[in-house]
Design an enzyme around this catalytic site. Structure first.
Site, PDB file in Angstrom:
ATOM      1  CD  GLU A 106      19.102 -55.704  61.596  1.00 17.46           C
ATOM      2  OE1 GLU A 106      18.064 -56.383  61.814  1.00 17.46           O
ATOM      3  OE2 GLU A 106      20.101 -56.186  61.042  1.00 17.46           O
ATOM      4  CG  HIS A 143      22.748 -56.430  51.101  1.00 20.29           C
ATOM      5  ND1 HIS A 143      21.726 -57.316  50.878  1.00 20.29           N
ATOM      6  CD2 HIS A 143      23.285 -56.792  52.288  1.00 20.29           C
ATOM      7  CE1 HIS A 143      21.662 -58.179  51.879  1.00 20.29           C
ATOM      8  NE2 HIS A 143      22.596 -57.883  52.744  1.00 20.29           N
TER       9      HIS A 143
END
Ligand SMILES: Cc1ncc(C[n+]2csc(CCOP(=O)(O)OP(=O)(O)O)c2C)c(N)n1
Ligand SMILES: Cc1ncc(C[n+]2csc(CCOP(=O)(O)OP(=O)(O)O)c2C)c(N)n1
Ligand SMILES: [Mg+2]
Ligand SMILES: [Mg+2]
Lengths: 319, 324, 319, 324
Positions: free
Chosen positions: B60, B129
């Site tokens: 990322e 998440h």
């Protein structure tokens, strides 16, 4: 029975336990019985089994989002695992963690992890604790081919090598990070090639051959126990199912899967056990039956266990 | 008028901007043939090819950093974080690089980029998440922060985000992807910093954004049944923040509830409450209430996740509390 | 004069320009004239000079906290640099950035960077833009030995190699990250050894030999321009000063510094220019004088320039 | 009573805890022989050796992650981020791992660790080396967040932090390192969540922490000269937050100013203002004011940095505004 035979049987049992556990989850997910994401370990059983068979109870592992196999192989309790995956209060995490966050401190399992590459630095830290106390324990860091590119993983490889920490990095190269084949996520073919950049041994093994995995990891573990520092072991394997249950796997050829199913680590190893006379067919069936019963009990336990109470959310935020 | 889902609206905005401007390209994990973890980029790979819709490695920092560098070099990248929770491994590239470059470099380099990311609980995805992190982004000068609630807003705000010359964090709610709504045929970009009064009312102002707008509207309906007239404001963007619309409403209703799904402590609701407590305290007849998640990580098990996630019920309770 | 001779002279002038610029800053810092941190490039001039001499004006670089040399070598304006370092409104960043954040889009300088490893992903992104537009530009990513361990750097190496981006990673291995010698921060001796893990060429050069640097970088640049993908070039060098001005360098032996000062890249190269008849002593002195004047002008410009107004803080937050 | 600097107090706390408990160890960039970028760990390497005071590579994810793993395995690591700004490359290990492990794992694993980091502007270090980020940490359940203002507090709170069984973010202000103050000889740990009323007053409550406490006290002095009696509260920790002390004070003074150096928007001041606006609005006679940095990155040049950094003057102005 010699110790090595016993170990062979143990390794087989572990693989079978994983296989059955995951197959059940596959069913349960399809039936809508399991909330959240489920990443199955089907097809990769030899990696966890061969690796953890090289470890002691007090050794540590860090696991991944695809963690059931690791936890089972390290000795995890099927009841508490199943209950956790069902979201029950009797589960490993009292229903707070679910499939991606199972941990068991008493077995050195420092947690499955929902963050790709999240386990590397933690494994290095556990290795640091072992080294600090002058113990001869070892940490295994499981990580995927996708995770191998993540900066955190590479920082962990560097720290472990710079400090000669007793960490064995076990790479599960199953060829994909979700839909992305390794050929697209990296320029190299063998992740073991990264080891040289950290001056550590890098070994490639057939990840569907539990004995090969066990031998390679055992050697690395011995080395680490003696203060020889970390190693990287790349296990070439394949996941049979989609990335998570529900993934239709449109990104890969059915024929590729078929090839790998032919390399199923279980019959391959049971055949060897039979051929070498380590087990008779009958004994094998008995073992299967024993595990099947164990699993049935785990399922019953999970099904009968209560869900947590809403007010439980406030517990366990702080120690 | 076309009826489409929030996901389709995002997909359409991406497609149209890519058709309009060849400098727009998309990359992120599994955004290509796979179509993204939630399916948002479906079909774009087929239409535009790998050059413009590209799968990245699972890195990322490299994703956001590559967007930053590509933007500095003249493109208009739209990158995707598969879950906003993954900002933890990549925050530096967003907050110290992309957000600050224009300023640090004396205004001489611009970074026109969008980071799209789904937020929110509700799918049993547990603590790593399921978060809502808009408050972090709001605290960083240089970023714009967008949280559409409806398909029409998702469409119009994404057009604006892509055309903006600054780094924009575009936060989608996972549970909204399937929500349907009208998107006018001739819909164009929707300017940032213009809140939407979704329901007019006279007794209480409820400020919300993203999924919580639906809870606010539901609460308003319930409260109408109890004779309480609620005004619901959908902020749409938290940076820039349309404080005027909020203040005007509070001056009319004399009371305020701010609702979001993120953890309440140090959330965006605090900022809004604080601004109102500074600028309009004399108009208030009641305490300013905030509705937000409790101070815990997001738990996995459905009853726990349900208990964690604030909704209409909590908003109704908050309003009743200050009206009692 | 042949092109190569001209280039040699240019490379020398760049080194001398950096040397004089940094020496002045050393003085100014000691005199309390410069706010904030100043990381000097003294001793490492050949790396920036040799590298940027391999680049075109429209090529990009990403720089580091130790960025003055890179910026000068890429063509940065001394006046605007000096003014920025003095915090003046006429500086490159209007006084908002300072030493660690000088950038010049018109020269492809995507910024010095206060974050160790911060430049890697940005360099990959600029490379992506070049590739996307089908141009033949190149990006150089300067990074230190310390930065080589940072996850962001490693992610950038991976992305650049997986996508075959036109990025040349120029590692400035000066032996230390602040006080930490490379022998403690990594298990390997040569950072170039990491290149194999990304299937890219890894080259070691004498970072105090401007010609060696230029040749290695030129080859990598040519390769990248032709679509051959990234390279990693490790330049072994040494910083003469402390990590930042004010660092007493208690962590290293004076003798180590002395050895490296003997390898000063400037006299080494000027001697070659004289020996090979590329320059006469007189011409050399003239060049020196020219740069000295240029520098004096830059200093005067910086000193005479106004400080920014307090209200300027609100400008340039958004484009 | 010993007079010592804030830096010395921190150094002493580290030394004493290391002497007391062999599970305590320190690591971070240049914390060894170099003594840390600001000199905070000076002498510890000499006393305890490399095994317990260890230099790390420049890899903050590995630093915080290693602390997390070592804590999970039974140690009590104290790691150092050289500047809090570097949390951007390592936030995941702090907020998704260390902070959530206890919860995600059902309370069965504890993570006793401390992350020390200097914050703040004032040394011309520009946008990537001058931030104050406590609001981010406050938004994360599972973390404790400490911001001492005085040498005595730095000492006592650090003892508590090291003995705490949770991840603690211990934020030091660079400009306080040289500040001297009394540290009682028999000083022990100072409990978290107990604000300190540094100055009693009756007209206005000023809530501050870290360096801003000094600005608040200075402002109080100035305001006393204008006949305004100011109560100054030093929070010491923002998680846990001692809201009771704030509310009690506000009930007495009927007005509140919250001051911090961080960017005002979505800062800790917003949370405090919001809590007061919810729980004590009826006691308020005036708008709640916040003093914080403007919505810009931290600029480099001294006059700009000075303009950026809030201090006593801004606090005085805020108080005068609500008293006019
Ligand atoms: C930091 C982060 N990025 C992305 C994801 C989403 N994600 C979950 S698993 C996965 C693929 C991981 O691939 P690999 O490491 O090869 O493991 P495998 O799933 O093949 O076992 C991705 C991208 C994540 N969980 N964390
Ligand atoms: C992410 C991050 N961590 C730490 C620092 C503090 N720091 C600044 S320069 C430096 C050393 C860098 O070493 P190296 O990369 O070898 O570059 P050199 O200074 O030797 O040129 C450190 C630790 C930083 N600026 N950013
Ligand atoms: Mg994989
Ligand atoms: Mg160095």
């Amino acid at each position: 029975m010699t110790k090595s035979k016993e170990k062979m049987i143990q390794m087989y049992m572990t693989m079978y336990r994983i296989r059955q556990f995951e197959s059940k989850l596959q069913e349960f997910f399809a039936d809508g019985k399991i909330p959240g994401f489920v990443h199955l370990y089907l097809g990769e059983e030899a990696v966890a089994s061969g690796t953890c068979a090289a470890l002691r109870k007090d050794d540590y592992i860090t696991s991944t989002h695809r963690g059931h196999g690791h936890v089972i192989a390290k000795g995890g309790d099927l009841k508490m695992m199943m209950a956790e995956i069902f979201g029950k209060s009797t589960g490993y995490c009292k229903g707070k963690g679910g499939s991606m966050h199972i941990a068991d401190a008493s077995l050195g399992i420092l947690g499955a992890n929902g963050i790709v590459g999240g386990g590397g630095p933690i494994a290095a830290g556990a290795g640091m604790a072992i080294q600090y106390r002058g113990e001869d324990g070892v940490v295994v860091c499981f990580f995927g081919d996708g995770a191998s590119n993540q900066g955190t993983t590479q920082e962990a490889l560097n720290l472990a090598s710079a400090w000669e920490l007793p960490v064995v990095f076990v790479n599960e190269n199953n060829g994909y990070g979700i839909s992305c084949p390794t050929s697209k996520s990296m320029a190299i073919t063998d992740i073991a090639d990264r080891a040289a950049g950290y001056d550590m041994p890098g070994v490639i093994v057939d990840g569907n051959d539990v004995i090969a995995v066990n031998e390679a990891v055992s050697a690395a573990v011995e080395r680490a126990r003696k203060g020889g520092g970390p190693s990287l072991i790349e296990c070439k394997t394949y996941r049979w199912r989609g990335h998570f249950e529900g993934d239709a796997c449109t990104y890969r050829e059915k024929s590729e899967l078929d090839e790998w199913v032919k390399k199923d680590p279980l019959p391959r190893f049971s055949k060897k056990l039979l051929d070498d006379g380590i087990l008779s067919k009958k004994e094998l069936e008995k073992l299967h039956a024993k595990i099947d019963t164990e699993l049935q009990e785990a399922i019953a336990f999970a099904e009968e266990s209560p869900l947590p109470e809403p007010a439980d959310i406030f517990e366990d935020v702080y120690a | 008028m076309a009826q489409k889902t929030y996901m389709q609206a995002i997909n359409d905005a991406l497609r149209e901007e890519m058709e309009r401007d060849s400098n727009v390209l998309i990359f992120g994990e599994d955004v290509g043939q796979f179509g993204g973890c939630f399916g948002v980029t479906k079909g774009l790979f087929e239409q535009f090819g790998e050059k413009r819709v590209r799968d990245t490695p699972i890195t990322e920092s490299a994703i956001i950093g590559a967007a930053t560098g590509a933007a500095a070099a003249g493109l208009r990248p739209v990158c995707e974080l598969m879950f906003v929770d993954f900002i933890g491994v990549s925050m530096d590239q967003l907050f110290n690089q992309a957000a600050k470059m224009h300023y640090m470099f004396g205004g001489k380099i611009s970074i026109p980029m969008v980071v799209r990311a789904p937020q929110g609980a509700g799918i049993g995805a547990a603590a790593q998440h399921s978060q809502s992190l808009e408050a972090w982004f709001m605290h960083i000068p240089g970023l714009k922060v967008v949280l559409p609630a409806t398909p029409a807003d998702a469409y119009g705000l994404l057009l604006t985000a892509i055309r903006d010359d600054n780094p924009v964090v575009f936060l989608e709610h996972k549970l909204l992807y399937g929500v349907e709504g009208e998107v006018p045929e001739d819909a164009g970009p929707i300017p940032f910093g213009q809140a939407n009064i979704c329901r007019e009312g006279t007794d209480v102002t409820i400020v919300a954004f993203s999924k919580m707008v639906y809870s606010a509207l539901e609460a308003a309906e319930t409260l109408a049944g109890k004779g309480i007239s609620v005004e619901v404001i959908d902020l749409r963007t938290v940076t820039p923040l349309d404080i005027d619309t909020i203040l005007n409403s509070v001056k009319k209703t004399h009371s305020l509830v701010v609702a979001h799904e993120a953890v309440k402590v140090a959330g965006v609701g605090a900022e809004i409450a604080a601004q109102v407590a500074e600028s309009a305290i004399d108009y208030l007849d009641a305490p300013i209430m905030r509705v937000g998640a409790p101070f815990t990580p997001v738990p996995f098990s459905p009853p726990l996740e349900e208990a964690f996630t604030p909704g209409a019920e909590e908003i109704v309770a908050a309003v009743l509390k200050i009206r009692s």
